[in-house]
Structure formats: C-alpha cells, structure tokens
Motif scaffolding. Structure first.
Motif, short mmCIF file in Angstrom:
data_model
loop_
_atom_site.label_atom_id
_atom_site.label_comp_id
_atom_site.label_asym_id
_atom_site.label_seq_id
_atom_site.Cartn_x
_atom_site.Cartn_y
_atom_site.Cartn_z
N ARG A 111 0.66 -3.73 1.45
CA ARG A 111 1.90 -3.01 1.17
C ARG A 111 1.97 -1.73 2.00
O ARG A 111 1.01 -0.96 2.04
CB ARG A 111 1.99 -2.70 -0.32
CG ARG A 111 3.22 -1.88 -0.71
CD ARG A 111 3.27 -1.64 -2.20
NE ARG A 111 4.28 -0.67 -2.54
CZ ARG A 111 5.57 -0.95 -2.68
NH1 ARG A 111 5.98 -2.19 -2.48
NH2 ARG A 111 6.44 -0.02 -3.00
N CYS A 112 3.09 -1.53 2.66
CA CYS A 112 3.37 -0.34 3.47
C CYS A 112 2.53 -0.26 4.75
O CYS A 112 2.55 0.77 5.42
CB CYS A 112 3.17 0.95 2.67
SG CYS A 112 4.16 1.01 1.16
N THR A 286 7.35 -3.30 3.59
CA THR A 286 7.68 -2.02 4.20
C THR A 286 9.02 -1.47 3.73
O THR A 286 9.30 -0.28 3.89
CB THR A 286 7.70 -2.16 5.73
OG1 THR A 286 8.66 -3.18 6.08
CG2 THR A 286 6.34 -2.57 6.25
N CYS A 289 8.78 1.19 0.81
CA CYS A 289 7.81 2.27 1.02
C CYS A 289 8.58 3.54 1.32
O CYS A 289 9.20 3.66 2.38
CB CYS A 289 6.86 1.93 2.16
SG CYS A 289 5.90 0.44 1.84
#
Length: 309
Positions: A111-112, A286, A289
């Motif tokens: 994640r991110c 993304t 985020c």
C-alpha cells in the motif's frame, strides 16, 4: 678417549661414500639463471563489489506460452597490458561466455508503495585471444618480428529491467504461524474466589510452518555479437626503425556486446502490458494514500479563504 664400546652395539652400521662415475665428475656444472618475478599487470579482473548498471532490453518478445526472447545491448570498457612490446595487433579472436542468468521476480505490491519490476541479472566474460607481432630487430627500412599469443578474460555484467513482463506466477513465501490453547488457572490471594485466570497457555509452543519451492526459469543463449574498438595508449616511435613504426603495450578497448537469450518459465506468462481498470489494485494502492502534511495545509487554506470571504 673413545667411551663407546662397539662390541655391545651389533645394530650399528656405517655407509660408504656413494660411487660417482668418472664421466659424471668430468661434466661441467650447469649455470643457474636467476628467475626474476614477472610484474603484475593491471589487466581486468572480476569485481567483488559493484553497483550494476540497469539495461533496457532492445526487444522483449513472447515466443511461446512459457518462453520470452530477450535482446539486450551491454557496453563494456577495459584496459589491457600486453606481456611484451607489440608492433601491431594481428587479430583478436573473441568468445562470449555467460556465467550468470538469474531471474528476480518483483515482490507483491504494498500500500502506497509503487510496485517494482522483475529483473534479470546477467554476468560473464569475453575470452579474448590477442595475436600480435613483437619486434626482434630492425633497420632504417625493415622490421623483423615474432608472433605472440595472449589470452585474457574481460568480465561484463548487467541487470535487465523486465518491466513489460507482468503476468508471471507470483513468488510464494514460506511462513510460520503460531497457535495456542486457552488455559484456566486459579488466582492468588487478593482476588475474588469466584474469579479465575483465563489466558493462553504459556507452557507450550504450537507452530505450523509452510514452505513453498519456487521454480526459476531456465536460460538459453541464442545469439551474441561483439562490436569492438581497440586503441593503443602508450605507443612510442621505434628506435632505429622506420619513421612511421612504433611499439606499445597498453591497449584500451571498448565493446558493445549484443546478447539474445531465451527464458523459459515453469508456467504460462503474458509479457504484454494489460490495461488496468479504474478499480484495480494498482490504483487502490496509491489512490487512497494521503499526505498528512498536505491535508493539514489544505485545511488551513480553506479556513483562511472562508475567513476572507
């Protein structure tokens, strides 16, 4: 005074001087030539630590359900020191050797964090057989030479970015999981007699381990091409020889190595980039985020604008 009684030493024996023929004694001694150590030449060696360059493949084409054809261009440069002075290089025979073709799959996306791309580590050397003429004697108009032969291995290395290969079977990670059972025990003084200590049992360890055996793709060298340029760095005019002749020992070489190889994966792949729908995992990793500093700055600006209005 001799204190040894040889009558009580029956095991003692003596040996006479060995017989040397007269013709051996008359032979002159062979002069011994001292061996001077040869200086170490700064020829290329295999690096122990290096930041490897990344090469973008010239071609990345799927040739079968499980095979991919990769063509890459690798520039290389080295300095070679010949063992003796050379008048000119006659020929250089080259053979490409591939010693490493290691595939690295990209890890699962986080994640991110942008997802990495698969890589292919290449390494090997080029065997070069340099044949050159070494001058023996010369006049003002002639040069007499002997043919010399010098073999050297020139290393190369590169990392190929396989960014277009997406549909590769993911790497399975080994893991270890623990589980426990509930345990009930009485409490010490100070607690109610109706209460009990209910928790996990600390006297045992229960573990389930998973181990997956991932398969690496096989590599086959299909084609190689070496475009080479050699330049003498320390060429000096020949003393007592023709005015245009010269000798040298240090050669700087530049090579462009073209390698074509085929990777065969254990499962079917699709190297073509697939279009991503708006709700796929790439956008979900993304898209949500948010930078906390940016969010706070945006709130302050909105509040300031509202006050001004």
């Amino acid at each position: 005074m001799n204190l040894i009684d040889y009558n009580h030493c029956p095991h003692q024996w003596t040996q006479s001087v060995p017989f040397i023929p007269a013709w051996v004694q008359e032979m002159p001694k062979t002069p011994c030539c001292p061996q001077t150590p040869r200086p170490v030449t700064p020829n290329p060696i295999f690096p122990t630590n290096a930041a490897l360059p990344t090469c973008t493949p010239l071609e990345l084409k799927k040739t079968g359900p499980r095979t991919v054809l990769i063509t890459v261009s690798i520039p290389a440069e080295s300095i070679i020191t010949l063992p003796s002075k050379a008048l000119e290089i006659k020929t250089i025979r080259k053979n490409l050797k591939l010693t490493q073709c290691r595939f690295f799959n990209s890890p699962p996306p986080l994640r991110c964090i942008p997802q990495d791309t698969p890589k292919l580590f290449l390494g090997g050397y080029v065997r070069k057989n340099v044949q050159y003429s070494e001058p023996i004697r010369q006049t003002a108009t002639t040069v007499e030479s002997s043919l010399k032969d010098f073999v050297i291995d020139v290393p190369y290395s590169c990392v190929i970015d396989l960014g277009r290969i997406r549909a590769i079977a993911p790497t399975l990670f080994s893991e270890q999981q623990e589980y426990e059972f509930s345990s009930t025990a009485p409490l010490p003084s100070g607690f109610s007699t109706k209460d009990k200590l209910i928790s996990g049992d600390l006297t045992e360890l229960n573990v389930v381990s998973h181990q997956f055996m991932n398969s690496l793709p096989s590599c086959e060298l299909i084609f190689s091409q070496i475009n080479e340029m050699d330049d003498a760095l320390d060429r000096v005019p020949m003393t007592g020889g023709p005015f245009e002749e010269g000798v040298f020992r240090t050669v700087q070489e530049k090579m462009v190595i073209l390698i074509q190889l085929e990777l065969t994966f254990p499962a079917e792949i699709n190297p073509q980039p697939a279009p991503h729908p708006p709700n796929d995992h790439h956008h979900s990793n993304t898209g949500n985020c948010h930078n906390p500093f940016f969010s706070m700055t945006l709130k302050v600006l909105r509040a300031f604008i509202k006050i001004k209005i």
